[in-house]
Design a protein around this motif. Structure first.
Motif, PDB file in Angstrom:
ATOM      1  N   HIS A   1      15.238 -10.802  -3.016  1.00  0.00           N
ATOM      2  CA  HIS A   1      14.378 -11.201  -4.136  1.00  0.00           C
ATOM      3  C   HIS A   1      13.367 -10.107  -4.492  1.00  0.00           C
ATOM      4  N   ALA A   2      13.606  -8.890  -4.040  1.00  0.00           N
ATOM      5  CA  ALA A   2      12.649  -7.805  -4.283  1.00  0.00           C
ATOM      6  C   ALA A   2      12.484  -7.548  -5.776  1.00  0.00           C
ATOM      7  N   ILE A   3      11.261  -7.214  -6.141  1.00  0.00           N
ATOM      8  CA  ILE A   3      10.905  -6.956  -7.534  1.00  0.00           C
ATOM      9  C   ILE A   3       9.699  -6.031  -7.524  1.00  0.00           C
ATOM     10  N   VAL A   4       9.498  -5.295  -8.599  1.00  0.00           N
ATOM     11  CA  VAL A   4       8.287  -4.493  -8.723  1.00  0.00           C
ATOM     12  C   VAL A   4       7.283  -5.296  -9.535  1.00  0.00           C
ATOM     13  N   ALA A   5       6.148  -5.573  -8.926  1.00  0.00           N
ATOM     14  CA  ALA A   5       5.145  -6.471  -9.515  1.00  0.00           C
ATOM     15  C   ALA A   5       3.796  -6.178  -8.868  1.00  0.00           C
ATOM     16  N   PRO A   6       2.728  -6.728  -9.402  1.00  0.00           N
ATOM     17  CA  PRO A   6       1.454  -6.659  -8.677  1.00  0.00           C
ATOM     18  C   PRO A   6       1.581  -7.343  -7.319  1.00  0.00           C
ATOM     19  N   GLY A   7       0.880  -6.838  -6.320  1.00  0.00           N
ATOM     20  CA  GLY A   7       0.985  -7.386  -4.983  1.00  0.00           C
ATOM     21  C   GLY A   7       0.645  -8.859  -4.894  1.00  0.00           C
ATOM     22  N   GLU A   8      -0.211  -9.349  -5.792  1.00  0.00           N
ATOM     23  CA  GLU A   8      -0.606 -10.750  -5.725  1.00  0.00           C
ATOM     24  C   GLU A   8       0.568 -11.691  -5.996  1.00  0.00           C
ATOM     25  N   TYR A   9       1.566 -11.215  -6.729  1.00  0.00           N
ATOM     26  CA  TYR A   9       2.775 -12.014  -6.939  1.00  0.00           C
ATOM     27  C   TYR A   9       3.429 -12.323  -5.597  1.00  0.00           C
TER      28      TYR A   9
ATOM     29  N   ALA B   1       0.816  -1.214   0.000  1.00  0.00           N
ATOM     30  CA  ALA B   1       0.000   0.000   0.000  1.00  0.00           C
ATOM     31  C   ALA B   1       0.850   1.264   0.000  1.00  0.00           C
ATOM     32  N   GLU B   2       2.055   1.185   0.553  1.00  0.00           N
ATOM     33  CA  GLU B   2       2.878   2.377   0.701  1.00  0.00           C
ATOM     34  C   GLU B   2       3.964   2.511  -0.367  1.00  0.00           C
ATOM     35  N   THR B   3       3.937   1.638  -1.356  1.00  0.00           N
ATOM     36  CA  THR B   3       4.885   1.745  -2.465  1.00  0.00           C
ATOM     37  C   THR B   3       4.113   1.775  -3.776  1.00  0.00           C
ATOM     38  N   SER B   4       4.613   2.522  -4.726  1.00  0.00           N
ATOM     39  CA  SER B   4       3.918   2.664  -5.997  1.00  0.00           C
ATOM     40  C   SER B   4       4.937   2.942  -7.102  1.00  0.00           C
ATOM     41  N   PHE B   5       4.781   2.250  -8.206  1.00  0.00           N
ATOM     42  CA  PHE B   5       5.667   2.426  -9.355  1.00  0.00           C
ATOM     43  C   PHE B   5       4.813   2.524 -10.618  1.00  0.00           C
ATOM     44  N   GLU B   6       5.386   3.104 -11.660  1.00  0.00           N
ATOM     45  CA  GLU B   6       4.643   3.277 -12.907  1.00  0.00           C
ATOM     46  C   GLU B   6       4.614   2.013 -13.751  1.00  0.00           C
TER      47      GLU B   6
ATOM     48  N   GLY C   1      -5.961  -7.659 -14.935  1.00  0.00           N
ATOM     49  CA  GLY C   1      -6.598  -7.333 -13.669  1.00  0.00           C
ATOM     50  C   GLY C   1      -5.751  -7.585 -12.446  1.00  0.00           C
ATOM     51  N   ALA C   2      -4.462  -7.887 -12.637  1.00  0.00           N
ATOM     52  CA  ALA C   2      -3.606  -8.255 -11.506  1.00  0.00           C
ATOM     53  C   ALA C   2      -3.361  -7.107 -10.538  1.00  0.00           C
ATOM     54  N   GLY C   3      -3.499  -5.886 -10.984  1.00  0.00           N
ATOM     55  CA  GLY C   3      -3.324  -4.759 -10.069  1.00  0.00           C
ATOM     56  C   GLY C   3      -2.103  -3.922 -10.382  1.00  0.00           C
ATOM     57  N   ALA C   4      -1.960  -2.830  -9.657  1.00  0.00           N
ATOM     58  CA  ALA C   4      -0.900  -1.857  -9.903  1.00  0.00           C
ATOM     59  C   ALA C   4       0.455  -2.369  -9.424  1.00  0.00           C
ATOM     60  N   PRO C   5       1.538  -1.883 -10.029  1.00  0.00           N
ATOM     61  CA  PRO C   5       2.889  -2.288  -9.601  1.00  0.00           C
ATOM     62  C   PRO C   5       3.243  -1.728  -8.224  1.00  0.00           C
TER      63      PRO C   5
END
Length: 308
Positions: free
Chosen positions: A210-218, A114-119, A179-183
């Protein structure tokens, strides 16, 4: 002695006031030692091969410390193949699972998201002291790159077909992740031994390698498969407690449960890679685990093809 010398060399690049203590963790491609740096108790994590990237991990923690409420170790120093971070008490040495703890873990993961957001989605890296994103146009594209990387790694071990055939399925169906959601910033290994908890509060999160920018469901499915579903505790309903905690902070997207098997299939390919990279199992034991994972992946491919 050689390992201690390697740690000393890293510390000497930052200060003359240091000490090297016990080895804490040694699983390729990383090794960690307890150290002292300028009078402060700390941890030094260094890469033992090109597969490791502690500098990226350090930049992730610095980003979270500056921009979110997620509690992470304060980074004291960063080098090309290592970082030094403050010592944190309260992180368990083994998996401790009960409903209250698992519920708090779920809320903690949701807070991270919820507190991180990427394009866009993509892999993270250290760019001259800053956290940088190698962005892809779509999450589908990131998954394809992810699988191609694992295919290439597994080729010399005779298991590249596992990744290659999942990659072929994903390429054929670009709508798998609609529909997976925002990065968001995903931890990648949000396991009980990486999350310190006191009561109903997360006190520290470690090991962002192992950090990555992805939908939260990942991130969600990467945790629930090995920790709750495929473990000896799977009959205790802890996955429902984790979901309750997550949803208390952040909603889950439409189609979330429908995409579960796709993520588990993809993550199982990662587990095959880890099997050969980390070498925690060898010989017949490793062969049995690899065969089990391969069978699971192909069973999932077959069932998905029948539905798609």
């Amino acid at each position: 002695m050689q390992e201690e010398r390697a740690v000393r060399e890293r510390l000497e690049s930052h200060t003359n006031d240091y000490g090297v203590g016990r080895k804490l963790h040694d699983v390729p491609p990383h090794q960690t030692h307890e150290v002292r740096m300028e009078g402060r108790r700390a941890v030094c994590k260094r890469a033992t091969s090109d597969e490791g990237d502690p500098a990226m991990e350090a930049r992730v923690m610095q980003h979270l410390e500056t921009n979110t409420s997620v509690p992470v170790p304060h980074v004291l120093a960063v080098g090309d193949d290592h970082f030094v971070a403050e010592w944190i008490e309260g992180v368990p040495e083994e998996r401790i699972l009960d409903e209250e703890r698992v519920r708090t873990m779920g809320a903690g993961m949701a807070t991270l998201h919820a507190e991180t957001s990427f394009e866009a989605t993509g892999v993270l890296r250290d760019d001259d002291g800053n956290l940088a994103l190698d962005a892809d146009e779509t999450w589908h594209g990131t998954v394809c790159e992810f699988l191609a990387d694992r295919r290439d790694f597994l080729e010399s071990f005779g298991y590249s077909d596992v990744a290659a055939d999942v990659l072929a399925l994903v390429r054929e169906h670009p709508g798998l992740f609609d529909g997976a959601g925002a990065p968001v910033l995903c931890h990648g290994n949000y396991f009980p031994e990486h999350v310190g908890i006191d009561g109903d509060e997360v006190t520290c999160v470690i090991d962002f390698e192992h950090a990555i920018v992805a939908p939260g469901e990942y991130d969600y499915w990467r945790t629930t498969l090995p920790v709750f579903t495929a473990s000896e505790r799977s009959d205790e309903g802890l996955d429902e407690s984790f979901r309750e905690g997550y949803r208390s902070v952040r909603s889950l997207p439409d189609g979330f449960d429908r995409r579960r098997r796709v993520y588990w299939m993809i993550n199982s390919v990662s587990y095959v890679r880890s099997l050969f990279l980390q070498r925690q199992q060898t010989g017949h034991e490793a062969a049995r685990t690899a065969a089990f994972l391969r069978d699971y992946v192909y069973d999932t491919i077959d069932s998905l093809r029948e539905e798609l």
